[in-house]
Motif scaffolding. Structure first.
Motif, PDB file in Angstrom:
ATOM      1  N   GLY A  77       0.787  -1.229   0.000  1.00  0.00           N
ATOM      2  CA  GLY A  77       0.000   0.000   0.000  1.00  0.00           C
ATOM      3  C   GLY A  77       0.817   1.275   0.000  1.00  0.00           C
ATOM      4  O   GLY A  77       0.360   2.305  -0.518  1.00  0.00           O
ATOM      5  N   LEU A 273     -10.190   0.350  -4.834  1.00  0.00           N
ATOM      6  CA  LEU A 273     -10.056  -0.540  -3.689  1.00  0.00           C
ATOM      7  C   LEU A 273     -10.377  -1.979  -4.089  1.00  0.00           C
ATOM      8  O   LEU A 273      -9.679  -2.919  -3.715  1.00  0.00           O
ATOM      9  CB  LEU A 273     -10.973  -0.080  -2.563  1.00  0.00           C
ATOM     10  CG  LEU A 273     -10.744  -0.776  -1.210  1.00  0.00           C
ATOM     11  CD1 LEU A 273     -10.855   0.208  -0.055  1.00  0.00           C
ATOM     12  CD2 LEU A 273     -11.715  -1.931  -1.007  1.00  0.00           C
ATOM     13  N   ALA A 397      -6.892   4.433  -2.207  1.00  0.00           N
ATOM     14  CA  ALA A 397      -7.499   3.123  -1.954  1.00  0.00           C
ATOM     15  C   ALA A 397      -6.483   2.019  -2.152  1.00  0.00           C
ATOM     16  O   ALA A 397      -6.587   0.949  -1.532  1.00  0.00           O
ATOM     17  CB  ALA A 397      -8.691   2.913  -2.885  1.00  0.00           C
ATOM     18  N   PHE A 400      -5.054   1.742   1.257  1.00  0.00           N
ATOM     19  CA  PHE A 400      -5.958   1.181   2.257  1.00  0.00           C
ATOM     20  C   PHE A 400      -6.347  -0.271   1.966  1.00  0.00           C
ATOM     21  O   PHE A 400      -6.511  -1.063   2.891  1.00  0.00           O
ATOM     22  CB  PHE A 400      -7.220   2.045   2.370  1.00  0.00           C
ATOM     23  CG  PHE A 400      -6.982   3.369   3.024  1.00  0.00           C
ATOM     24  CD1 PHE A 400      -6.731   3.450   4.390  1.00  0.00           C
ATOM     25  CD2 PHE A 400      -6.984   4.538   2.283  1.00  0.00           C
ATOM     26  CE1 PHE A 400      -6.495   4.671   5.004  1.00  0.00           C
ATOM     27  CE2 PHE A 400      -6.756   5.764   2.880  1.00  0.00           C
ATOM     28  CZ  PHE A 400      -6.510   5.840   4.248  1.00  0.00           C
ATOM     29  N   SER A 401      -6.497  -0.613   0.682  1.00  0.00           N
ATOM     30  CA  SER A 401      -6.964  -1.959   0.346  1.00  0.00           C
ATOM     31  C   SER A 401      -6.028  -3.046   0.866  1.00  0.00           C
ATOM     32  O   SER A 401      -6.447  -3.887   1.677  1.00  0.00           O
ATOM     33  CB  SER A 401      -7.164  -2.086  -1.169  1.00  0.00           C
ATOM     34  OG  SER A 401      -7.642  -3.360  -1.516  1.00  0.00           O
ATOM     35  N   THR A 403      -3.519  -2.764   2.940  1.00  0.00           N
ATOM     36  CA  THR A 403      -3.205  -2.559   4.353  1.00  0.00           C
ATOM     37  C   THR A 403      -4.314  -3.106   5.244  1.00  0.00           C
ATOM     38  O   THR A 403      -4.073  -3.856   6.193  1.00  0.00           O
ATOM     39  CB  THR A 403      -2.988  -1.068   4.645  1.00  0.00           C
ATOM     40  OG1 THR A 403      -1.935  -0.575   3.814  1.00  0.00           O
ATOM     41  CG2 THR A 403      -2.597  -0.850   6.102  1.00  0.00           C
ATOM     42  N   ILE A 404      -5.572  -2.744   4.945  1.00  0.00           N
ATOM     43  CA  ILE A 404      -6.702  -3.194   5.762  1.00  0.00           C
ATOM     44  C   ILE A 404      -6.939  -4.686   5.587  1.00  0.00           C
ATOM     45  O   ILE A 404      -7.166  -5.415   6.569  1.00  0.00           O
ATOM     46  CB  ILE A 404      -7.975  -2.390   5.412  1.00  0.00           C
ATOM     47  CG1 ILE A 404      -7.801  -0.927   5.835  1.00  0.00           C
ATOM     48  CG2 ILE A 404      -9.200  -2.991   6.097  1.00  0.00           C
ATOM     49  CD1 ILE A 404      -8.942  -0.022   5.419  1.00  0.00           C
TER      50      ILE A 404
END
Length: 443
Positions: A77, A273, A397, A400-401, A403-404
């Protein structure tokens, strides 16, 4: 007595029969597509390959370097933080100095950095190189999107963009088996792990294409020696007429206050994302379904992208023919969400591939169809900044994609929560599409 053949002016000194104008225009745009799109697709294929091959390297790299899923997700990310910071300036520079030199600079820089991943040994080095790769690559995709607005008016752009974005599934079709084969065949050669050979070998196409851009690409219509004066006049007339209908912001404040810009960024955030939820975790999903050999994982990753490459031109052609943009974006997004949501419920390899095919066809088609929205609204320098700004915000995104999802995978010990998170976000984006007024984009 009037001739039965009406005439139409293509330029100030060029007149052709009106009956032949449509045919002439069609042939001219066909010529432009044949000249630009295949080459730009190759360049984007190289870009996408070097951006996401970390998903294949992960299969060996994590064990070799003792990296966790969280470290991998954060590193994957971090690329997008560098991308975010430098994307708008990059597109503004491209608009001022020309596409040829700037796109070549982008490709040559990221090729060198991508090869550098072969020498990573710590999480800090991994994070630093991923960040620098994002900085180097910032501006390429939005730069090409902007570049296509120099050649194609709004009503012809969805087809051109769909063909260009076919490079994403092509990268999967070519890159998956290639990556798997490199890691399988070169592992241990000259005492280097297969994932190290992966980064070294897959940097070469970008290096070659970056040099080729300097000799092949033209900055715009006026510079194209492969076009006749009649063809140039026609293309310039259409682009200038199209730009006259678009928003030309007169100040940074007016530009930043445009709510449509932020709405489009939010929509594309959801698309991106989902897109990177697919590309960064696809090899892992296939391995967890029961496939162990990197070579076969690579072969199987090509199947979802093959479905996407069939869907892309069909949806693009339908969107242009019907002059309808919103449904041609929202429906593929909802299809992709179904594919992501059903993946955790299935245990066999075959079922997983079917769901991945649905997700890939939907989310990659959405990536191309989205760009018919902002390019139908913005023109001139506003297009340069607007396209980059939308892409810039949305590509967060990409941070975040992974990583989350990586964090959720470590937290729960399985991929179900991450896939449901991706699916829900894509559904939200599909709902936001209908906040864009149809009269603005359906032309």
């Amino acid at each position: 007595m009037k001739s039965k053949y009406a005439t139409s002016a293509i330029g100030p000194d060029v007149v052709i029969p009106r009956a032949d104008e449509a045919s002439f225009e069609s042939r001219t745009y066909g010529k432009v597509i044949r000249r630009l799109i295949p080459f730009l697709m190759l360049c984007y294929l190289g870009a996408y390959l070097d951006r996401v091959n970390v998903g294949f390297a992960k299969l060996q790299m994590l064990n070799d370097l003792q990296f966790s899923e969280t470290i991998y997700g954060l590193g994957a990310g971090v690329f997008f933080l560098g991308y975010f910071l430098f994307e708008v300036p990059s597109n503004m520079i491209l608009h001022k100095v020309g596409a040829r030199n700037w796109l070549a600079r982008i490709m040559l820089t990221w090729a060198v950095i991508s090869a550098g991943f072969a020498f990573v040994s710590t999480p800090t080095q991994f994070y630093a190189l991923r960040f620098l790769l994002g900085v180097a690559e910032a501006g390429f995709a939005p730069g090409v999107i902007l570049y296509l607005t120099y050649w194609f008016p709004s009503e012809r752009r969805a087809k051109a963009l769909s063909m260009f974005f076919m490079a994403i599934p092509l990268a999967g079709i070519v890159g998956g088996p290639l990556s798997g084969w490199i890691m399988h065949a070169f592992h241990g050669a000259y005492e280097l792990a297969g994932w190290k050979w992966l980064f070294l070998i897959e940097a070469l196409p970008s290096l070659v294409l970056g040099i080729t851009i300097l000799f092949y690409l033209d900055n715009g219509i006026k510079d194209a020696k492969w076009l006749t004066e009649q063809e140039k006049s026609l293309l310039l007339r259409n682009v200038e007429g199209d730009n006259a209908q678009k928003v030309q912001h007169v100040s940074i404040r007016a530009f930043m206050a445009d709510r449509r810009l932020w709405l489009m960024a939010a929509i594309y955030f959801c698309v991106v994302l989902g897109q990177y939820g697919l590309t960064f975790w696809l090899p892992t999903i296939i391995r967890k379904s029961g496939v162990a050999d990197p070579l076969w994982i690579g072969v199987l990753t090509a199947v979802p992208y093959l479905c996407a490459i069939i869907a892309l031109p069909l949806i693009g052609l339908s969107a242009d023919r019907r002059r309808e943009r919103r449904l041609h974006l929202a429906v593929p997004m909802l299809v992709a969400a179904v594919g992501f949501a059903t993946l955790p419920m299935l245990g066999s390899v075959t079922a997983a591939i079917v769901c991945l095919c649905v997700a890939a066809a939907g989310i990659i088609t959405s990536s191309s169809q989205f760009w018919a929205l902002p390019t139908a609204v913005l023109g001139g320098m506003s297009a340069a900044a607007g396209i980059a700004a939308v892409n810039c915000v949305a590509n967060l995104a990409g941070f975040f994609s992974p990583t989350i999802v990586g964090w959720l995978n470590d937290l729960t010990g399985k991929s179900t929560a991450g896939l449901i998170f991706i699916s829900a976000t894509v559904v939200l984006g599909a709902c936001l599409v209908f906040l864009v007024p149809a009269r603005v984009v359906n032309r």
